[in-house]
Design a protein around this motif. Structure first.
Motif, PDB file in Angstrom:
ATOM      1  N   CYS A  52     -15.387   1.963   6.764  1.00  0.00           N
ATOM      2  CA  CYS A  52     -15.139   0.966   7.793  1.00  0.00           C
ATOM      3  C   CYS A  52     -14.178   1.534   8.830  1.00  0.00           C
ATOM      4  CB  CYS A  52     -14.531  -0.281   7.126  1.00  0.00           C
ATOM      5  SG  CYS A  52     -14.078  -1.606   8.263  1.00  0.00           S
ATOM      6  N   GLY A  53     -14.240   1.030  10.035  1.00  0.00           N
ATOM      7  CA  GLY A  53     -13.306   1.429  11.077  1.00  0.00           C
ATOM      8  C   GLY A  53     -11.870   1.031  10.771  1.00  0.00           C
ATOM      9  N   PHE A  54     -11.677   0.124   9.829  1.00  0.00           N
ATOM     10  CA  PHE A  54     -10.332  -0.313   9.442  1.00  0.00           C
ATOM     11  C   PHE A  54      -9.816   0.411   8.200  1.00  0.00           C
ATOM     12  CE2 PHE A  54     -11.866  -3.965  11.902  1.00  0.00           C
ATOM     13  CZ  PHE A  54     -10.806  -4.128  12.781  1.00  0.00           C
ATOM     14  N   THR A  55     -10.557   1.401   7.709  1.00  0.00           N
ATOM     15  CA  THR A  55     -10.164   2.099   6.488  1.00  0.00           C
ATOM     16  C   THR A  55      -8.791   2.751   6.620  1.00  0.00           C
ATOM     17  OG1 THR A  55     -12.480   2.444   5.906  1.00  0.00           O
ATOM     18  CG2 THR A  55     -10.895   3.852   4.802  1.00  0.00           C
ATOM     19  N   TYR A  56      -8.383   3.093   7.829  1.00  0.00           N
ATOM     20  CA  TYR A  56      -7.043   3.651   8.038  1.00  0.00           C
ATOM     21  C   TYR A  56      -5.956   2.706   7.522  1.00  0.00           C
ATOM     22  CZ  TYR A  56      -6.445   0.398  11.906  1.00  0.00           C
ATOM     23  OH  TYR A  56      -6.327  -0.756  12.648  1.00  0.00           O
ATOM     24  N   GLN A  57      -6.270   1.423   7.364  1.00  0.00           N
ATOM     25  CA  GLN A  57      -5.276   0.465   6.888  1.00  0.00           C
ATOM     26  C   GLN A  57      -4.854   0.728   5.442  1.00  0.00           C
ATOM     27  OE1 GLN A  57      -5.935  -3.694   7.692  1.00  0.00           O
ATOM     28  NE2 GLN A  57      -6.362  -3.315   9.846  1.00  0.00           N
ATOM     29  N   TYR A  58      -5.590   1.558   4.721  1.00  0.00           N
ATOM     30  CA  TYR A  58      -5.136   1.950   3.387  1.00  0.00           C
ATOM     31  C   TYR A  58      -3.722   2.547   3.471  1.00  0.00           C
ATOM     32  CZ  TYR A  58      -9.340   1.407   0.434  1.00  0.00           C
ATOM     33  OH  TYR A  58     -10.373   0.921  -0.322  1.00  0.00           O
ATOM     34  N   ASP A  59      -3.452   3.334   4.519  1.00  0.00           N
ATOM     35  CA  ASP A  59      -2.109   3.901   4.681  1.00  0.00           C
ATOM     36  C   ASP A  59      -1.064   2.799   4.787  1.00  0.00           C
ATOM     37  OD1 ASP A  59      -2.676   6.667   4.575  1.00  0.00           O
ATOM     38  OD2 ASP A  59      -3.180   6.721   6.712  1.00  0.00           O
ATOM     39  N   GLY A  60      -1.360   1.768   5.560  1.00  0.00           N
ATOM     40  CA  GLY A  60      -0.434   0.652   5.715  1.00  0.00           C
ATOM     41  C   GLY A  60      -0.274  -0.156   4.443  1.00  0.00           C
ATOM     42  N   LEU A  61      -1.358  -0.318   3.692  1.00  0.00           N
ATOM     43  CA  LEU A  61      -1.276  -1.037   2.414  1.00  0.00           C
ATOM     44  C   LEU A  61      -0.388  -0.281   1.435  1.00  0.00           C
ATOM     45  CD1 LEU A  61      -4.995  -2.126   1.988  1.00  0.00           C
ATOM     46  CD2 LEU A  61      -3.050  -3.588   2.584  1.00  0.00           C
ATOM     47  N   GLN A  62      -0.555   1.051   1.364  1.00  0.00           N
ATOM     48  CA  GLN A  62       0.275   1.851   0.471  1.00  0.00           C
ATOM     49  C   GLN A  62       1.737   1.816   0.923  1.00  0.00           C
ATOM     50  OE1 GLN A  62      -0.760   3.496  -2.504  1.00  0.00           O
ATOM     51  NE2 GLN A  62       1.463   3.544  -2.758  1.00  0.00           N
ATOM     52  N   ALA A  63       1.983   1.899   2.219  1.00  0.00           N
ATOM     53  CA  ALA A  63       3.351   1.850   2.736  1.00  0.00           C
ATOM     54  C   ALA A  63       4.000   0.492   2.443  1.00  0.00           C
ATOM     55  CB  ALA A  63       3.363   2.125   4.240  1.00  0.00           C
ATOM     56  N   LEU A  64       3.250  -0.573   2.579  1.00  0.00           N
ATOM     57  CA  LEU A  64       3.756  -1.915   2.265  1.00  0.00           C
ATOM     58  C   LEU A  64       4.108  -2.010   0.782  1.00  0.00           C
ATOM     59  CD1 LEU A  64       4.129  -4.787   3.554  1.00  0.00           C
ATOM     60  CD2 LEU A  64       1.865  -5.300   2.636  1.00  0.00           C
ATOM     61  N   TYR A  65       3.222  -1.521  -0.054  1.00  0.00           N
ATOM     62  CA  TYR A  65       3.449  -1.515  -1.500  1.00  0.00           C
ATOM     63  C   TYR A  65       4.686  -0.684  -1.846  1.00  0.00           C
ATOM     64  CZ  TYR A  65       2.193  -1.046  -6.480  1.00  0.00           C
ATOM     65  OH  TYR A  65       2.178  -1.056  -7.860  1.00  0.00           O
ATOM     66  N   ASP A  66       4.801   0.496  -1.243  1.00  0.00           N
ATOM     67  CA  ASP A  66       5.956   1.356  -1.490  1.00  0.00           C
ATOM     68  C   ASP A  66       7.254   0.678  -1.064  1.00  0.00           C
ATOM     69  OD1 ASP A  66       4.266   3.333  -2.473  1.00  0.00           O
ATOM     70  OD2 ASP A  66       4.295   4.513  -0.609  1.00  0.00           O
ATOM     71  N   ALA A  67       7.224  -0.034   0.053  1.00  0.00           N
ATOM     72  CA  ALA A  67       8.431  -0.663   0.591  1.00  0.00           C
ATOM     73  C   ALA A  67       8.922  -1.831  -0.263  1.00  0.00           C
ATOM     74  CB  ALA A  67       8.184  -1.131   2.024  1.00  0.00           C
ATOM     75  N   TYR A  68       8.004  -2.565  -0.896  1.00  0.00           N
ATOM     76  CA  TYR A  68       8.386  -3.818  -1.548  1.00  0.00           C
ATOM     77  C   TYR A  68       8.079  -3.908  -3.043  1.00  0.00           C
ATOM     78  CZ  TYR A  68       9.000  -5.617   3.201  1.00  0.00           C
ATOM     79  OH  TYR A  68       9.412  -5.822   4.491  1.00  0.00           O
ATOM     80  N   ARG A  69       7.416  -2.937  -3.613  1.00  0.00           N
ATOM     81  CA  ARG A  69       7.023  -3.070  -5.017  1.00  0.00           C
ATOM     82  C   ARG A  69       8.213  -3.189  -5.953  1.00  0.00           C
ATOM     83  NH1 ARG A  69       3.894   2.270  -6.874  1.00  0.00           N
ATOM     84  NH2 ARG A  69       4.636   3.509  -5.143  1.00  0.00           N
ATOM     85  N   ASP A  70       9.309  -2.509  -5.666  1.00  0.00           N
ATOM     86  CA  ASP A  70      10.484  -2.598  -6.540  1.00  0.00           C
ATOM     87  C   ASP A  70      11.112  -3.990  -6.514  1.00  0.00           C
ATOM     88  OD1 ASP A  70      10.154   0.030  -7.335  1.00  0.00           O
ATOM     89  OD2 ASP A  70      11.671   0.823  -5.956  1.00  0.00           O
ATOM     90  N   ARG A  71      10.785  -4.762  -5.487  1.00  0.00           N
ATOM     91  CA  ARG A  71      11.279  -6.142  -5.399  1.00  0.00           C
ATOM     92  C   ARG A  71      10.240  -7.146  -5.897  1.00  0.00           C
ATOM     93  NH1 ARG A  71      13.378  -6.806   0.496  1.00  0.00           N
ATOM     94  NH2 ARG A  71      13.852  -8.897  -0.269  1.00  0.00           N
ATOM     95  N   GLY A  72       9.059  -6.646  -6.316  1.00  0.00           N
ATOM     96  CA  GLY A  72       8.084  -7.526  -6.945  1.00  0.00           C
ATOM     97  C   GLY A  72       6.742  -7.671  -6.267  1.00  0.00           C
ATOM     98  N   LEU A  73       6.568  -7.155  -5.050  1.00  0.00           N
ATOM     99  CA  LEU A  73       5.283  -7.316  -4.368  1.00  0.00           C
ATOM    100  C   LEU A  73       4.178  -6.547  -5.083  1.00  0.00           C
ATOM    101  CD1 LEU A  73       3.544  -8.266  -1.916  1.00  0.00           C
ATOM    102  CD2 LEU A  73       4.143  -6.079  -0.854  1.00  0.00           C
TER     103      LEU A  73
END
Length: 172
Positions: A52-73
């Motif tokens: 998909c043309g939006f597949t680049y958003q995987y980078d943003g999903l991983q970055a979001l997960y990295d930023a907040y996973r230790d707080r529970g996201l």
């Protein structure tokens, strides 16, 4: 049709209305992803596609997960071929994501996200809010109490303030 789907959800939940956190996904790595394990945490669920043309958003999903996973996201990717843009097998999807995006966020097996055969999570979201993904990389935020807190289309990036403000408000 919506009434029939709502009744089926109600019956499938043992006589109680099914909620998004009452569902189970097949895990792309084998086994299952029990959404109930995430109760008490915010969960961003995103229907994804490798071609998909939006597949680049995987980078943003991983970055979001990295930023907040230790707080529970929890960020859960749900590959889907409902829009004819996913690879032919779960193995191919997993390899593509590992090689191109180094993902370590949870990922479901390839699943339907719309229509009569939609995964029970997406049927529950539809019954609660009327939201149905209209394309790949639509996002659904589940609050710690299990309610749908928001939904966004493909054009809203994972690290958009529209999403992160809501997530931050739910985290300790």
């Amino acid at each position: 049709m919506r009434i029939i789907m709502a009744v089926l959800l109600w019956m499938g939940a043992g006589g109680a209305w099914a909620a998004p956190l009452d569902t189970v996904f097949a895990n792309i790595d084998g086994g299952t992803i029990e959404m109930s394990d995430f109760r008490g945490k915010p969960v961003l669920v995103v229907n994804t596609a490798s071609q998909c043309g939006f597949t680049y958003q995987y980078d943003g999903l991983q970055a979001l997960y990295d930023a907040y996973r230790d707080r529970g996201l929890v960020v859960l990717a749900v590959p889907s071929d409902d829009f004819n843009q996913e690879l032919a097998s779960a193995e191919a999807v997993k390899e593509f994501c590992a090689l191109n995006f180094a993902l370590d966020l949870p990922m479901a097996d390839v699943s339907r996200v719309k229509g009569a055969d939609a995964h029970p999570f997406y049927r529950a979201v539809r019954a609660e809010t009327g939201f149905v993904p209209r394309w790949n990389f639509n996002k659904v935020l589940i609050a710690p109490d299990g309610a749908v807190a928001g939904s966004w289309g493909s054009n809203v990036k994972p690290r958009s303030p529209k999403i992160t403000r809501q997530i931050e408000a739910m985290l300790p």
